[in-house]
Write a protein that holds these residues in place. Structure first.
Motif, PDB file in Angstrom:
ATOM      1  N   ILE A   9      14.369   5.532  10.396  1.00  0.00           N
ATOM      2  CA  ILE A   9      14.434   4.226   9.732  1.00  0.00           C
ATOM      3  C   ILE A   9      13.050   3.591   9.713  1.00  0.00           C
ATOM      4  N   ARG A  10      12.353   3.616  10.847  1.00  0.00           N
ATOM      5  CA  ARG A  10      11.024   2.999  10.936  1.00  0.00           C
ATOM      6  C   ARG A  10      10.010   3.748  10.070  1.00  0.00           C
ATOM      7  N   ALA A  11      10.085   5.078  10.064  1.00  0.00           N
ATOM      8  CA  ALA A  11       9.157   5.869   9.244  1.00  0.00           C
ATOM      9  C   ALA A  11       9.341   5.541   7.759  1.00  0.00           C
ATOM     10  N   ALA A  12      10.588   5.456   7.310  1.00  0.00           N
ATOM     11  CA  ALA A  12      10.864   5.130   5.913  1.00  0.00           C
ATOM     12  C   ALA A  12      10.424   3.702   5.591  1.00  0.00           C
ATOM     13  N   GLN A  13      10.656   2.781   6.523  1.00  0.00           N
ATOM     14  CA  GLN A  13      10.234   1.396   6.299  1.00  0.00           C
ATOM     15  C   GLN A  13       8.717   1.287   6.260  1.00  0.00           C
ATOM     16  N   LEU A  14       8.029   2.016   7.110  1.00  0.00           N
ATOM     17  CA  LEU A  14       6.570   2.012   7.102  1.00  0.00           C
ATOM     18  C   LEU A  14       6.045   2.556   5.777  1.00  0.00           C
ATOM     19  N   CYS A  15       6.598   3.673   5.336  1.00  0.00           N
ATOM     20  CA  CYS A  15       6.195   4.235   4.035  1.00  0.00           C
ATOM     21  C   CYS A  15       6.461   3.234   2.918  1.00  0.00           C
ATOM     22  N   GLY A  16       7.638   2.637   2.926  1.00  0.00           N
ATOM     23  CA  GLY A  16       7.976   1.650   1.905  1.00  0.00           C
ATOM     24  C   GLY A  16       7.038   0.462   1.916  1.00  0.00           C
ATOM     25  N   GLY A  17       6.667   0.012   3.100  1.00  0.00           N
ATOM     26  CA  GLY A  17       5.730  -1.101   3.207  1.00  0.00           C
ATOM     27  C   GLY A  17       4.351  -0.751   2.674  1.00  0.00           C
ATOM     28  N   VAL A  18       3.869   0.435   3.015  1.00  0.00           N
ATOM     29  CA  VAL A  18       2.567   0.883   2.502  1.00  0.00           C
ATOM     30  C   VAL A  18       2.630   1.020   0.987  1.00  0.00           C
ATOM     31  N   PHE A  19       3.712   1.596   0.475  1.00  0.00           N
ATOM     32  CA  PHE A  19       3.865   1.739  -0.975  1.00  0.00           C
ATOM     33  C   PHE A  19       3.894   0.372  -1.655  1.00  0.00           C
ATOM     34  N   ALA A  20       4.577  -0.598  -1.047  1.00  0.00           N
ATOM     35  CA  ALA A  20       4.661  -1.941  -1.633  1.00  0.00           C
ATOM     36  C   ALA A  20       3.277  -2.583  -1.706  1.00  0.00           C
ATOM     37  N   VAL A  21       2.534  -2.505  -0.618  1.00  0.00           N
ATOM     38  CA  VAL A  21       1.183  -3.080  -0.604  1.00  0.00           C
ATOM     39  C   VAL A  21       0.304  -2.375  -1.630  1.00  0.00           C
ATOM     40  N   LEU A  22       0.375  -1.054  -1.646  1.00  0.00           N
ATOM     41  CA  LEU A  22      -0.420  -0.285  -2.601  1.00  0.00           C
ATOM     42  C   LEU A  22      -0.038  -0.624  -4.040  1.00  0.00           C
ATOM     43  N   GLY A  23       1.251  -0.741  -4.289  1.00  0.00           N
ATOM     44  CA  GLY A  23       1.713  -1.118  -5.629  1.00  0.00           C
ATOM     45  C   GLY A  23       1.157  -2.463  -6.056  1.00  0.00           C
ATOM     46  N   LEU A  24       1.208  -3.449  -5.164  1.00  0.00           N
ATOM     47  CA  LEU A  24       0.692  -4.785  -5.486  1.00  0.00           C
ATOM     48  C   LEU A  24      -0.821  -4.765  -5.718  1.00  0.00           C
ATOM     49  N   VAL A  25      -1.544  -4.044  -4.863  1.00  0.00           N
ATOM     50  CA  VAL A  25      -2.999  -3.945  -5.025  1.00  0.00           C
ATOM     51  C   VAL A  25      -3.340  -3.298  -6.357  1.00  0.00           C
ATOM     52  N   LEU A  26      -2.671  -2.194  -6.664  1.00  0.00           N
ATOM     53  CA  LEU A  26      -2.965  -1.487  -7.917  1.00  0.00           C
ATOM     54  C   LEU A  26      -2.594  -2.313  -9.144  1.00  0.00           C
ATOM     55  N   LEU A  27      -1.520  -3.060  -9.064  1.00  0.00           N
ATOM     56  CA  LEU A  27      -1.095  -3.881 -10.205  1.00  0.00           C
ATOM     57  C   LEU A  27      -1.993  -5.087 -10.432  1.00  0.00           C
ATOM     58  N   PHE A  28      -2.356  -5.773  -9.348  1.00  0.00           N
ATOM     59  CA  PHE A  28      -3.037  -7.053  -9.498  1.00  0.00           C
ATOM     60  C   PHE A  28      -4.549  -7.005  -9.261  1.00  0.00           C
ATOM     61  N   THR A  29      -5.043  -5.957  -8.624  1.00  0.00           N
ATOM     62  CA  THR A  29      -6.492  -5.809  -8.445  1.00  0.00           C
ATOM     63  C   THR A  29      -6.898  -4.356  -8.716  1.00  0.00           C
TER      64      THR A  29
END
Length: 130
Positions: A9-29
């Protein structure tokens, strides 16, 4: 099979969190991509970065929304597919670096990709009641 890693659960949540941050960075900056990878900045790199941001946003949703699902064959395949994707990105980064097309910043991405793939593949199932 019992693995030694963090809970799935934690590994999947960590991956999801990194993906979310990366997605936001790539979209907005999207201009950050050429700076980190020592690429020539162009409109095309920003367009590709934003498109990648959408892909990472989808992966974030997939990882975060399935993290708490009970273990089954589909969830196992999702984790394996994400680990394969991460290892593929790391290999591609190494090839691009060896060919001199990206700078040392790619090692930050590659290290993160290898770490997350390893966490997903070695994560352990928590016992019921924990």
């Amino acid at each position: 099979m019992m693995a030694w890693g963090m809970p799935k659960i934690r590994a999947a949540q960590l991956c999801g969190g990194v993906f979310a941050v990366l997605g936001l960075v790539l979209l907005f900056t999207p201009h950050v991509v050429p700076a980190v990878f020592d690429l020539e900045s162009a409109v095309s790199t920003e367009i590709i970065a934003r498109r990648a941001g959408i892909l990472f946003a989808g992966l974030a949703y997939l990882s975060l929304s399935t993290a708490v699902h009970p273990r089954n064959a589909t969830k196992d395949r999702i984790d394996q597919a994400i680990a394969l994707l991460l290892m593929g990105l790391a290999i591609l980064g190494a090839v691009e670096w060896i060919n001199g097309r990206v700078g040392l910043g790619v090692w930050l991405a590659m290290g993160t990709e290898i770490l997350l793939a390893g966490l997903l593949l070695t994560a352990r199932e928590e016992r019921q009641g924990q």
